[in-house]
Design a protein around this motif. Structure first.
Motif, mmCIF file in Angstrom:
data_model
loop_
_atom_site.group_PDB
_atom_site.id
_atom_site.type_symbol
_atom_site.label_atom_id
_atom_site.label_comp_id
_atom_site.label_asym_id
_atom_site.label_seq_id
_atom_site.Cartn_x
_atom_site.Cartn_y
_atom_site.Cartn_z
ATOM 1 N N VAL A 25 0.845 -1.200 0.000
ATOM 2 C CA VAL A 25 0.000 0.000 0.000
ATOM 3 C C VAL A 25 0.889 1.262 0.000
ATOM 4 C CG1 VAL A 25 -1.696 1.304 1.359
ATOM 5 C CG2 VAL A 25 -1.926 -1.170 1.147
ATOM 6 N N VAL A 26 1.903 1.248 0.858
ATOM 7 C CA VAL A 26 2.769 2.436 0.935
ATOM 8 C C VAL A 26 3.669 2.529 -0.302
ATOM 9 C CG1 VAL A 26 4.550 3.567 2.320
ATOM 10 C CG2 VAL A 26 2.548 2.587 3.429
ATOM 11 N N SER A 27 3.992 1.394 -0.892
ATOM 12 C CA SER A 27 4.751 1.428 -2.160
ATOM 13 C C SER A 27 3.915 2.103 -3.242
ATOM 14 C CB SER A 27 5.081 0.017 -2.630
ATOM 15 O OG SER A 27 5.913 -0.591 -1.719
ATOM 16 N N TYR A 28 2.625 1.835 -3.215
ATOM 17 C CA TYR A 28 1.714 2.494 -4.165
ATOM 18 C C TYR A 28 1.779 4.011 -3.946
ATOM 19 C CZ TYR A 28 -3.006 4.002 -5.749
ATOM 20 O OH TYR A 28 -4.059 4.654 -6.322
ATOM 21 N N PHE A 29 1.794 4.424 -2.663
ATOM 22 C CA PHE A 29 1.894 5.860 -2.372
ATOM 23 C C PHE A 29 3.234 6.420 -2.904
ATOM 24 C CE2 PHE A 29 -0.833 5.041 1.701
ATOM 25 C CZ PHE A 29 -1.968 4.895 0.908
ATOM 26 N N GLU A 30 4.295 5.609 -2.767
ATOM 27 C CA GLU A 30 5.613 6.068 -3.257
ATOM 28 C C GLU A 30 5.575 6.248 -4.774
ATOM 29 O OE1 GLU A 30 9.012 3.771 -1.894
ATOM 30 O OE2 GLU A 30 10.229 4.425 -3.603
ATOM 31 N N TRP A 31 4.959 5.309 -5.454
ATOM 32 C CA TRP A 31 4.846 5.380 -6.925
ATOM 33 C C TRP A 31 4.068 6.648 -7.314
ATOM 34 C CZ3 TRP A 31 0.359 4.440 -10.121
ATOM 35 C CH2 TRP A 31 0.639 4.201 -11.473
ATOM 36 N N LEU A 32 2.965 6.900 -6.583
ATOM 37 C CA LEU A 32 2.177 8.111 -6.866
ATOM 38 C C LEU A 32 3.032 9.364 -6.650
ATOM 39 C CD1 LEU A 32 -1.203 7.255 -5.103
ATOM 40 C CD2 LEU A 32 -0.784 7.369 -7.556
ATOM 41 N N LYS A 33 3.803 9.347 -5.554
ATOM 42 C CA LYS A 33 4.680 10.488 -5.250
ATOM 43 C C LYS A 33 5.670 10.714 -6.401
ATOM 44 C CE LYS A 33 8.328 11.823 -1.993
ATOM 45 N NZ LYS A 33 9.126 11.434 -0.823
ATOM 46 N N ASN A 34 6.233 9.617 -6.918
ATOM 47 C CA ASN A 34 7.213 9.723 -8.002
ATOM 48 C C ASN A 34 6.576 10.274 -9.275
ATOM 49 O OD1 ASN A 34 8.938 6.661 -7.041
ATOM 50 N ND2 ASN A 34 9.169 8.723 -6.275
ATOM 51 N N LEU A 35 5.344 9.856 -9.556
ATOM 52 C CA LEU A 35 4.684 10.350 -10.776
ATOM 53 C C LEU A 35 4.247 11.801 -10.606
ATOM 54 C CD1 LEU A 35 2.496 7.385 -12.087
ATOM 55 C CD2 LEU A 35 4.921 7.812 -12.372
ATOM 56 N N GLN A 36 3.919 12.168 -9.359
ATOM 57 C CA GLN A 36 3.481 13.551 -9.105
ATOM 58 C C GLN A 36 4.654 14.494 -8.896
ATOM 59 O OE1 GLN A 36 0.913 12.850 -5.778
ATOM 60 N NE2 GLN A 36 -0.769 12.150 -7.050
ATOM 61 N N HIS A 37 5.821 13.915 -8.636
ATOM 62 C CA HIS A 37 7.037 14.705 -8.421
ATOM 63 C C HIS A 37 6.899 15.683 -7.266
ATOM 64 C CE1 HIS A 37 8.822 13.163 -12.152
ATOM 65 N NE2 HIS A 37 7.561 13.158 -12.563
ATOM 66 N N ILE A 38 6.192 15.284 -6.242
ATOM 67 C CA ILE A 38 6.054 16.169 -5.085
ATOM 68 C C ILE A 38 5.818 15.352 -3.821
ATOM 69 C CG2 ILE A 38 3.547 16.541 -5.462
ATOM 70 C CD1 ILE A 38 4.122 19.473 -4.488
ATOM 71 N N ARG A 39 6.427 15.811 -2.735
ATOM 72 C CA ARG A 39 6.240 15.146 -1.442
ATOM 73 C C ARG A 39 4.802 15.357 -0.970
ATOM 74 N NH1 ARG A 39 9.260 18.455 1.638
ATOM 75 N NH2 ARG A 39 7.472 19.374 2.673
ATOM 76 N N MET A 40 4.166 14.296 -0.513
ATOM 77 C CA MET A 40 2.775 14.431 -0.031
ATOM 78 C C MET A 40 2.743 15.399 1.143
ATOM 79 S SD MET A 40 1.413 10.572 -0.368
ATOM 80 C CE MET A 40 1.414 9.824 -1.987
ATOM 81 N N GLY A 41 1.745 16.263 1.169
ATOM 82 C CA GLY A 41 1.590 17.217 2.270
ATOM 83 C C GLY A 41 2.295 18.535 2.031
ATOM 84 N N ARG A 42 3.189 18.590 1.017
ATOM 85 C CA ARG A 42 3.999 19.780 0.837
ATOM 86 C C ARG A 42 3.143 21.025 0.558
ATOM 87 N NH1 ARG A 42 9.362 20.433 -2.979
ATOM 88 N NH2 ARG A 42 9.551 22.670 -2.737
ATOM 89 N N ILE A 43 2.101 20.882 -0.227
ATOM 90 C CA ILE A 43 1.314 22.051 -0.596
ATOM 91 C C ILE A 43 0.316 22.430 0.503
ATOM 92 C CG2 ILE A 43 -0.491 22.829 -2.209
ATOM 93 C CD1 ILE A 43 1.063 21.548 -4.439
ATOM 94 N N ALA A 44 -0.307 21.443 1.117
ATOM 95 C CA ALA A 44 -1.446 21.754 2.006
ATOM 96 C C ALA A 44 -1.068 21.949 3.472
ATOM 97 C CB ALA A 44 -2.480 20.641 1.896
ATOM 98 N N LYS A 45 0.127 21.482 3.892
ATOM 99 C CA LYS A 45 0.454 21.447 5.326
ATOM 100 C C LYS A 45 0.285 22.819 6.003
ATOM 101 C CE LYS A 45 4.360 20.454 8.367
ATOM 102 N NZ LYS A 45 3.771 19.697 9.474
ATOM 103 N N ARG A 46 0.988 23.839 5.472
ATOM 104 C CA ARG A 46 0.945 25.166 6.135
ATOM 105 C C ARG A 46 -0.446 25.779 6.028
ATOM 106 N NH1 ARG A 46 4.875 24.904 9.608
ATOM 107 N NH2 ARG A 46 6.434 23.673 8.542
#
Ligand code: NAD
Length: 472
Positions: free
Chosen positions: A363-384
């Protein structure tokens, strides 16, 4: 990893379970046959040069079990004992696992027949890069084709070499590093992957133990608190499963590693045992435990839950009658033989199957693959943004109530999710949703959880095939 004592082929064992589950579905026989078979089996040999200038021929495999969804996904095992049957079985399990967990991939698996301990880092790098380039040449590797991952004997280091090899051969592709997951975080890996399988195991066991009806049937109280757990294998999966189970209130009463097994009915302190093992290279003679006569005796200890987290085929028709645990939580792949399963089910043991329970890493590997295709760390845009808007909300409530919170309290309330928070949240949610889906099937069709998980997988894969049609 060498198979345990059972002589039955691992692939046959997986398919025996498939056949049992498919009897509860209504799909055409031919379609079920198509779902069972391995679509592509690539067996390859390549040479490497040894340190004395000689040649050594290395055998390796990549098996794509099902391409009903693309890319396919599966780890690469480095083991001197690996064989084609094992790779096929593991590839099939990946297909079913992806379907059970609603991860939109087909299943695959790879293996290199070497004992990695016998090779220098330099040789391992050359073997890995050659293997990756051979797969890439034949279209058995790529972010949209077949995504590799670590398995027994391989880890972040090998995945980094594979990513770099593929990226070198496909310099035009912006998504190249998505050809493999389980990479170091600095090279596009994702936070939380290392712990994900063990964490997922603890979530799955928690879901099972929270079911009042099932616990009553087993003669156990609901919840994890006070449950006596035994762990076989203190590697990545076993260690993290034990850690999170202990943090959730379980007592780890037995542990086994290669060198032997130890037990203490009052509970063992995992971190202390791990520290002791680093010092002495063994868990044996740990001062607050008793050594068991044989390593495998750990599976027969008096406890509530067994977590086999090392090898396949360790629970067999031979030892199943002596197993006292009420719950078997399959953290390893294929730890229970089909014959043992029949015995255990007849003893009313609750078996939480591998294709569900150890899918956290997938499941987390799937998230990693999505991260790689999106070219952005999850949470980077929405956190602040999340933090600021929550602080504004808290301030509005302060104005309305006339009460104030300290800045530290406000920050705690307003913590915006970072990558690891999101990964763990997605992992937990996936494990919860999948458990309840297979539990519903198990109750409605009066089948065990493995059959229920397989029925869920077969239905989803059959639906995909039926809608895809047949080309040409
Ligand atoms: P690992 O190599 O980190 O750990 C396995 C551990 O088992 C090692 O510490 C090894 O010394 C120990 N071991 C070997 N023989 C033993 C024996 N006879 N008795 C007790 N312990 C023994 O591997 P891992 O990644 O933790 O994988 C363990 C199992 O989980 C495998 O079946 C693997 O396929 C499965 N799995 C792993 C992941 C993952 O994300 N790592 C995901 C899904 C499934």
């Amino acid at each position: 990893m060498s198979p345990g004592p059972a002589t039955q082929s691992f692939f046959q064992n997986v398919m025996k379970n498939f056949d049992k589950a498919s009897r509860y579905t209504i799909h055409p026989k031919g379609l079920l046959e198509q779902i069972k078979v391995c679509n592509s089996v690539y067996r390859l040999q390549f040479p490497i040069q040894t340190s004395d200038g000689e040649y050594e021929v290395i055998s390796a495999w990549r098996v794509e079990h099902s391409q009903h969804l693309m890319p396919t996904k599966g780890g690469i095992r480095y083991s001197a004992d690996v064989n084609e049957d094992e790779v096929m079985a593991l590839a099939a399990l990946m297909t079913f696992k992806c379907a059970v967990m609603d991860v939109p991939f087909g299943g695959s698996k790879g293996a290199i027949k070497i004992d990695p301990k016998k090779y220098s880092v330099n040789q391992l790098q050359r073997i890995t890069r050659r293997y990756a380039s051979e797969l890439a040449k034949k279209n058995f590797l790529g972010p949209g084709i077949d995504v590799a991952a670590p398995d027994y004997g391989s880890g972040e280091r090998e995945m980094a070499w594979i990513a770099d090899t593929y990226a070198t051969l496909h310099s035009e592709s912006a998504d190249a590093i998505g050809c493999v997951t389980g990479k170091p975080v600095s090279l596009g890996g994702i936070r939380g992957r290392r712990e994900a399988t063990g964490r997922g195991v603890s979530f799955g066991i928690r879901e099972a133990c929270d079911c009042v009806e099932d616990m009553k049937a087993l003669g156990l109280t609901p919840g994890l608190s006070g449950k006596r757990v035994v762990i076989q294998g203190l590697g990545n999966v076993g260690y993290h499963a034990a850690k999170y189970l202990q943090e959730s209130g379980c007592l780890v009463v037995g542990m086994a590693e290669r060198e032997g097994a130890i037990g203490n009915p009052a509970g063992l302190d995992l971190e202390d045992v791990m520290k002791y093992r680093i010092g002495t290279q063994s868990i044996l003679n740990y001062p607050h435990a008793t050594n068991l006569a044989r390593t495998a005796d750990v599976l027969e200890m008096d406890c509530d839950i067994i977590v086999p987290a090392a090898l396949e085929n360790v629970i067999t028709a031979e030892n199943a009658p002596r197993i006292k645990a009420k719950i078997i939580a399959e953290a390893a792949n294929g730890p229970t033989t089909a014959e043992a399963e029949e015995i255990l089910l007849s003893k009313n043991v609750l078996l939480i199957p591998d294709i569900y329970l150890n899918a956290g890493g997938l499941v987390v590997s799937y998230f990693e693959w999505l991260k790689n295709l999106q070219h952005i760390r999850m949470g980077r845009i929405a956190k602040r943004f999340t933090e600021t808007s929550t602080i504004h909300l808290v301030e509005a409530m302060e104005r309305l109530t006339g009460k104030t919170l300290s800045m530290t309290e406000k920050r705690q309330l307003a913590h915006g999710p970072d990558e690891e928070d999101l990964v763990n949240s997605g992992l937990e949610d996936t494990l919860i949703v999948a458990y309840h889906a297979i539990w519903e099937i198990s109750k409605s069709k009066h089948v065990d959880l493995r059959a229920a998980a397989l029925i869920s997988a077969i239905d989803k894969i059959a639906d995909a095939y039926a809608k895809l049609g047949i080309f040409p």
